[in-house]
Design a protein around this motif. Sequence first.
Motif, PDB file in Angstrom:
ATOM      1  N   MET A  40      10.070 -10.127  -1.873  1.00 41.74           N
ATOM      2  CA  MET A  40       9.193 -10.367  -3.015  1.00 41.74           C
ATOM      3  C   MET A  40       7.855 -10.943  -2.550  1.00 41.74           C
ATOM      4  SD  MET A  40      11.659 -12.163  -5.872  1.00 41.74           S
ATOM      5  CE  MET A  40      13.086 -11.362  -6.590  1.00 41.74           C
ATOM      6  N   ASP A  41       7.926 -11.925  -1.670  1.00 43.24           N
ATOM      7  CA  ASP A  41       6.710 -12.583  -1.191  1.00 43.24           C
ATOM      8  C   ASP A  41       5.814 -11.601  -0.443  1.00 43.24           C
ATOM      9  OD1 ASP A  41       5.235 -14.990  -1.090  1.00 43.24           O
ATOM     10  OD2 ASP A  41       5.835 -15.309   0.991  1.00 43.24           O
ATOM     11  N   PHE A  42       6.432 -10.728   0.344  1.00 40.56           N
ATOM     12  CA  PHE A  42       5.682  -9.703   1.078  1.00 40.56           C
ATOM     13  C   PHE A  42       4.948  -8.789   0.106  1.00 40.56           C
ATOM     14  CE2 PHE A  42       5.551  -5.484   3.137  1.00 40.56           C
ATOM     15  CZ  PHE A  42       4.878  -5.806   4.320  1.00 40.56           C
ATOM     16  N   TRP A  43       5.636  -8.354  -0.940  1.00 42.73           N
ATOM     17  CA  TRP A  43       5.073  -7.441  -1.948  1.00 42.73           C
ATOM     18  C   TRP A  43       3.920  -8.111  -2.711  1.00 42.73           C
ATOM     19  CZ3 TRP A  43       8.886  -3.933  -5.103  1.00 42.73           C
ATOM     20  CH2 TRP A  43       8.170  -3.002  -5.865  1.00 42.73           C
ATOM     21  N   LEU A  44       4.023  -9.418  -2.900  1.00 44.10           N
ATOM     22  CA  LEU A  44       3.008 -10.151  -3.658  1.00 44.10           C
ATOM     23  C   LEU A  44       1.817 -10.579  -2.800  1.00 44.10           C
ATOM     24  CD1 LEU A  44       5.354 -12.472  -5.763  1.00 44.10           C
ATOM     25  CD2 LEU A  44       4.116 -10.451  -6.582  1.00 44.10           C
ATOM     26  N   SER A  45       1.869 -10.317  -1.515  1.00 44.40           N
ATOM     27  CA  SER A  45       0.799 -10.743  -0.618  1.00 44.40           C
ATOM     28  C   SER A  45      -0.510 -10.034  -0.948  1.00 44.40           C
ATOM     29  CB  SER A  45       1.181 -10.475   0.843  1.00 44.40           C
ATOM     30  OG  SER A  45       1.210  -9.076   1.097  1.00 44.40           O
ATOM     31  N   THR A  46      -1.610 -10.661  -0.590  1.00 46.60           N
ATOM     32  CA  THR A  46      -2.936 -10.092  -0.857  1.00 46.60           C
ATOM     33  C   THR A  46      -3.094  -8.731  -0.193  1.00 46.60           C
ATOM     34  OG1 THR A  46      -3.845 -12.339  -0.955  1.00 46.60           O
ATOM     35  CG2 THR A  46      -5.411 -10.531  -0.669  1.00 46.60           C
ATOM     36  N   GLU A  47      -2.609  -8.607   1.044  1.00 40.39           N
ATOM     37  CA  GLU A  47      -2.746  -7.355   1.785  1.00 40.39           C
ATOM     38  C   GLU A  47      -2.020  -6.205   1.094  1.00 40.39           C
ATOM     39  OE1 GLU A  47      -1.639  -5.383   6.167  1.00 40.39           O
ATOM     40  OE2 GLU A  47      -1.061  -7.455   5.700  1.00 40.39           O
ATOM     41  N   ILE A  48      -0.771  -6.425   0.727  1.00 37.24           N
ATOM     42  CA  ILE A  48       0.033  -5.358   0.121  1.00 37.24           C
ATOM     43  C   ILE A  48      -0.472  -5.032  -1.286  1.00 37.24           C
ATOM     44  CG2 ILE A  48       2.329  -4.669  -0.624  1.00 37.24           C
ATOM     45  CD1 ILE A  48       1.856  -4.797   2.442  1.00 37.24           C
ATOM     46  N   GLN A  49      -0.791  -6.047  -2.064  1.00 34.49           N
ATOM     47  CA  GLN A  49      -1.305  -5.815  -3.420  1.00 34.49           C
ATOM     48  C   GLN A  49      -2.625  -5.044  -3.379  1.00 34.49           C
ATOM     49  OE1 GLN A  49      -0.470  -7.871  -6.865  1.00 34.49           O
ATOM     50  NE2 GLN A  49       1.445  -7.038  -6.087  1.00 34.49           N
ATOM     51  N   THR A  50      -3.442  -5.332  -2.388  1.00 32.84           N
ATOM     52  CA  THR A  50      -4.721  -4.622  -2.242  1.00 32.84           C
ATOM     53  C   THR A  50      -4.489  -3.160  -1.887  1.00 32.84           C
ATOM     54  OG1 THR A  50      -5.851  -6.647  -1.516  1.00 32.84           O
ATOM     55  CG2 THR A  50      -6.923  -4.546  -1.002  1.00 32.84           C
ATOM     56  N   LYS A  51      -3.592  -2.906  -0.946  1.00 34.50           N
ATOM     57  CA  LYS A  51      -3.323  -1.528  -0.525  1.00 34.50           C
ATOM     58  C   LYS A  51      -2.743  -0.701  -1.673  1.00 34.50           C
ATOM     59  CE  LYS A  51      -2.678  -2.350   4.441  1.00 34.50           C
ATOM     60  NZ  LYS A  51      -1.714  -2.344   5.573  1.00 34.50           N
ATOM     61  N   LEU A  52      -1.856  -1.290  -2.460  1.00 38.02           N
ATOM     62  CA  LEU A  52      -1.284  -0.571  -3.601  1.00 38.02           C
ATOM     63  C   LEU A  52      -2.364  -0.270  -4.645  1.00 38.02           C
ATOM     64  CD1 LEU A  52       2.065  -2.541  -4.040  1.00 38.02           C
ATOM     65  CD2 LEU A  52       1.844  -0.154  -3.348  1.00 38.02           C
ATOM     66  N   ALA A  53      -3.276  -1.213  -4.836  1.00 43.27           N
ATOM     67  CA  ALA A  53      -4.369  -1.001  -5.785  1.00 43.27           C
ATOM     68  C   ALA A  53      -5.303   0.097  -5.300  1.00 43.27           C
ATOM     69  CB  ALA A  53      -5.140  -2.303  -5.986  1.00 43.27           C
ATOM     70  N   GLU A  54      -5.606   0.098  -4.020  1.00 45.42           N
ATOM     71  CA  GLU A  54      -6.517   1.103  -3.454  1.00 45.42           C
ATOM     72  C   GLU A  54      -5.958   2.512  -3.584  1.00 45.42           C
ATOM     73  OE1 GLU A  54      -8.804  -1.587  -0.054  1.00 45.42           O
ATOM     74  OE2 GLU A  54      -7.020  -0.439   0.488  1.00 45.42           O
ATOM     75  N   LYS A  55      -4.631   2.629  -3.589  1.00 50.58           N
ATOM     76  CA  LYS A  55      -3.977   3.930  -3.777  1.00 50.58           C
ATOM     77  C   LYS A  55      -3.747   4.239  -5.252  1.00 50.58           C
ATOM     78  CE  LYS A  55      -2.836   5.397   0.497  1.00 50.58           C
ATOM     79  NZ  LYS A  55      -3.036   6.762   1.033  1.00 50.58           N
ATOM     80  N   LEU A  56      -4.217   3.336  -6.136  1.00 52.51           N
ATOM     81  CA  LEU A  56      -4.054   3.468  -7.590  1.00 52.51           C
ATOM     82  C   LEU A  56      -2.590   3.521  -7.998  1.00 52.51           C
ATOM     83  CD1 LEU A  56      -6.882   6.062  -8.444  1.00 52.51           C
ATOM     84  CD2 LEU A  56      -7.013   3.556  -8.383  1.00 52.51           C
ATOM     85  N   VAL A  57      -1.748   2.834  -7.220  1.00 47.66           N
ATOM     86  CA  VAL A  57      -0.323   2.769  -7.538  1.00 47.66           C
ATOM     87  C   VAL A  57      -0.067   1.688  -8.583  1.00 47.66           C
ATOM     88  CG1 VAL A  57       1.979   2.280  -6.630  1.00 47.66           C
ATOM     89  CG2 VAL A  57       0.372   3.643  -5.284  1.00 47.66           C
ATOM     90  N   ASP A  58      -0.583   0.492  -8.329  1.00 49.22           N
ATOM     91  CA  ASP A  58      -0.378  -0.651  -9.220  1.00 49.22           C
ATOM     92  C   ASP A  58      -1.657  -1.459  -9.360  1.00 49.22           C
ATOM     93  OD1 ASP A  58       2.282  -0.416 -10.008  1.00 49.22           O
ATOM     94  OD2 ASP A  58       3.055  -1.524  -8.288  1.00 49.22           O
ATOM     95  N   SER A  59      -1.865  -2.029 -10.535  1.00 53.86           N
ATOM     96  CA  SER A  59      -2.936  -3.012 -10.708  1.00 53.86           C
ATOM     97  C   SER A  59      -2.430  -4.331 -10.146  1.00 53.86           C
ATOM     98  CB  SER A  59      -3.285  -3.167 -12.187  1.00 53.86           C
ATOM     99  OG  SER A  59      -3.825  -1.964 -12.695  1.00 53.86           O
ATOM    100  N   PRO A  60      -3.239  -5.013  -9.344  1.00 53.06           N
ATOM    101  CA  PRO A  60      -2.751  -6.209  -8.650  1.00 53.06           C
ATOM    102  C   PRO A  60      -2.570  -7.421  -9.554  1.00 53.06           C
ATOM    103  CG  PRO A  60      -5.085  -5.897  -8.211  1.00 53.06           C
ATOM    104  CD  PRO A  60      -4.635  -4.686  -8.983  1.00 53.06           C
ATOM    105  N   ALA A  61      -1.440  -8.122  -9.360  1.00 50.68           N
ATOM    106  CA  ALA A  61      -1.214  -9.399 -10.033  1.00 50.68           C
ATOM    107  C   ALA A  61      -1.725 -10.547  -9.171  1.00 50.68           C
ATOM    108  CB  ALA A  61       0.274  -9.584 -10.319  1.00 50.68           C
TER     109      ALA A  61
END
Length: 340
Positions: A270-291
């Motif tokens: 969970m902590d890995f998924w919530l990290s700034t790096e992972i949240q940014t990469k998911l946002a850049e791919k338009l997968v998820d809006s970052p929390a």
Amino acid sequence: MNKMLFSSAAALMLTMGAAHAQEKTLTISVYAFAQDEFKEIVYDPFEAKCGCKLVVETGNSVERLAKIEANKTNPVIDMAVVSMADALSADRNGLIEKIDTAKLSNFGKLYDIAKDPNGDGMSVGYTFYATSIVYRTDKMKIESWADLLKPEYAGHVAFPNITTNQGPPALYMLGKALGTDTPDLKGAIEALGAKKEDIVTFYVKSSQLVQLMQQEEIWAAPIGRFSWAPFTKLDLPLGWATPKEGQTGGMNVMVLTKGAKNQDLALEFMDFWLSTEIQTKLAEKLVDSPANKEAKVSDEIAGNLTYGEETANSLKLIPSAVALDNRDAWLSEWNAKVGQ
């Protein structure tokens, strides 16, 4: 010499066998969409980081929650991602347990609305989306959700069916605009029912709206932000409304299965998924809006997401308890006043 080599080889095999037997395995239950992107950005990097194996189970919410329920005495799922309302339902049925947020180093980076979405400490938000109105800026002016029902506009509006994810949130905001924002949504449903002959369609799939907009059969429709991108490709003057009552939407959350065998590893994931790096990469791919509020993307990418602190603070989400306790009544009222 041969005896020594044999003994060394046997010892090596035993060591390798023991290491294999001790290999950590984390089983997660997630939505089926964008799994290629999640594998690239989240799953594979986490496996490399933790030296563990990740087992990913996918499916719709009903199927996945049913599996957790069926195995609650001997859990086979360690953690899951579900909607806010489903998390509360799982809590009411004793299927999940409190999350020790002290073990989440990235917890403090989350927007406030994502830290404890249901106010019970049983879930953490990892992505959310806004619901507002896409509209023709040359044909109409949207300052309030109630503007959708104006006589000059209603005949050019598509509204989500109550059975869709966007239906209740849109009705919730319509009720706020009309001053009838009770949990039963009766005021909003009644007002919409009075205009049902004017409304172009009560849509079930947002994909049909792009064609209706292109053919100029509709000028406006409430949609989730994740459906916005296709509209930007139309050669039409379209805008995303910011009504005075605010925007609504939805949030997906992480939960920890009660009695999970690998709770510490689940929290690490969970902590890995919530990290700034992972949240940014998911946002850049338009997968998820970052929390994660520290995740930064370009203006172009942000335009296709629910992004930024101002937007996060503006979201008026339906409380999960309201959704769970009123779903059947909403449908009954809809069928009586609006129909199919």
